[in-house]
Design a protein around this motif. Sequence first.
Motif, PDB file in Angstrom:
ATOM      1  N   THR A 187       0.846  -1.194   0.000  1.00 38.85           N
ATOM      2  CA  THR A 187       0.000   0.000   0.000  1.00 38.85           C
ATOM      3  C   THR A 187       0.882   1.244   0.000  1.00 38.85           C
ATOM      4  N   GLU A 188       1.825   1.271   0.929  1.00 37.41           N
ATOM      5  CA  GLU A 188       2.759   2.394   0.962  1.00 37.41           C
ATOM      6  C   GLU A 188       4.117   1.913   1.466  1.00 37.41           C
ATOM      7  N   ILE A 189       5.177   2.219   0.708  1.00 36.12           N
ATOM      8  CA  ILE A 189       6.537   1.877   1.144  1.00 36.12           C
ATOM      9  C   ILE A 189       7.378   3.132   0.990  1.00 36.12           C
ATOM     10  N   LYS A 190       8.098   3.515   2.036  1.00 33.12           N
ATOM     11  CA  LYS A 190       8.964   4.713   2.056  1.00 33.12           C
ATOM     12  C   LYS A 190       8.249   5.926   1.463  1.00 33.12           C
ATOM     13  N   GLY A 191       6.982   6.092   1.831  1.00 31.52           N
ATOM     14  CA  GLY A 191       6.229   7.276   1.372  1.00 31.52           C
ATOM     15  C   GLY A 191       5.694   7.150  -0.046  1.00 31.52           C
ATOM     16  N   VAL A 192       5.961   6.026  -0.710  1.00 31.38           N
ATOM     17  CA  VAL A 192       5.452   5.834  -2.075  1.00 31.38           C
ATOM     18  C   VAL A 192       4.165   5.002  -2.002  1.00 31.38           C
TER      19      VAL A 192
END
Length: 354
Positions: A227-232
């Motif tokens: 869903t979201e990784i390092k703000g991405v």
Amino acid sequence: MEFTTAELLQAQSHVYNLTLSYLKSMSLKAAIDLRIADVLHKHGKPMPLPELISSLSIHPSKTDTFRRLMRALVHQRIFSTVDESQDSYLLTPTSHLLLSGISTSLTPFVQLILHPIVSHTAEVLALWFTSPEEEIPTPFWLFHGKGIFEVADGQPEFNRLFNEGMASDAGLVVEAVMRTCGDVFRGLESLVDVSGGTGAMAMAIADAFPEMKCTVFDLPHVVAGRTEIKGVRFVGGDMFVSVPSATAALLKWVLHDWSDEDCIKILTHCKEAIQSKDNEGKIIIIDIVVGAVMDNHANAEESQLLFDLLMLTATTGKERNESEWQDLFFKAGFTSYKITPLPGGIRSVIEVYP
Ligand SMILES: C[S@@+](CC[C@H](N)C(=O)[O-])C[C@H]1O[C@@H](n2cnc3c(N)ncnc32)[C@H](O)[C@@H]1O
Ligand SMILES: O=c1cc(-c2ccc(O)cc2)oc2c(O)c(O)ccc12
């Protein structure tokens, strides 16, 4: 037409060279499988043959044969020697890209392209040309009876190889884009990486531009569980239906997979995506522009044409020259574009404006 004996002997040598060139790829694969680059890197200084052999667990009876493999790899500039007679080996920039565990490693890409599932499909190239195209879209289909994603669906290990192979050049490309034309991304409020795979490129961009809202858009099964990784942010969907809106849409190594007709559909959806935000948007394409190389370092143009053959074998797409790209942009309703070749590389950055 009459040829001299000297010309024919040269031609014979050329045919032998072309015939045996698959051994260049296979010796590269052997170097990766043996992890020679990692061992030389760990050693940190020129490594004499006996030490290399012992670190790689090469059987002593194969010392001379292994020296011959190393001689070929040195000739290919995969490794270098300090002094040929001493048989002490060093990394080159090429083998630096084969190290494991670094962000610029190309090992996963080499492993994908030289995997028999991909490489064996080139065997039916000639047969495919005489088959009716509507029924069999690519030599890959002719060989496997299905497309690469259907093959990957049934083989998790190959699926992982495909995703990691595709993601593996993001580290170096993002660095090259920043150095050559970092302004391409500067000031963008948001960016959607269309067909962004596992997000390697978007994460590298988000790292360099923390204020930019980055989204990876890919098929639902590719982004499943993310869903979201390092703000991405990860969004699943189909670019042939619509693309999430953002100030800019990135298409890295995507359009060369698709026919002109499909590219126009993808570009049209990207245009809608950037225009729904405001009128400041643009499309950023990172792909090959055939003939656009800053120097012909390491046979860049030949590499571009080899990529075109890979596309021909595995996809319905192609590598395009500037006039073919321009044709696509104007047909999709864009009005201008700017091409910046990446120095030393085979790809360019193309900014396309509505
Ligand atoms: C060649 S890879 C490129 C990945 C990435 N841009 C890169 O450079 O590493 C092509 C990608 O297109 C994605 N793809 C294929 N069909 C798609 C579709 N209809 N909509 C969105 N993504 C799609 C695949 O899942 C795959 O991740
Ligand atoms: O080996 C590949 C395969 C693809 C590919 C095949 C079929 C599709 O429908 C989409 C993509 O794409 C590749 C690619 O873009 C690349 O740069 C290298 C290898 C491959």
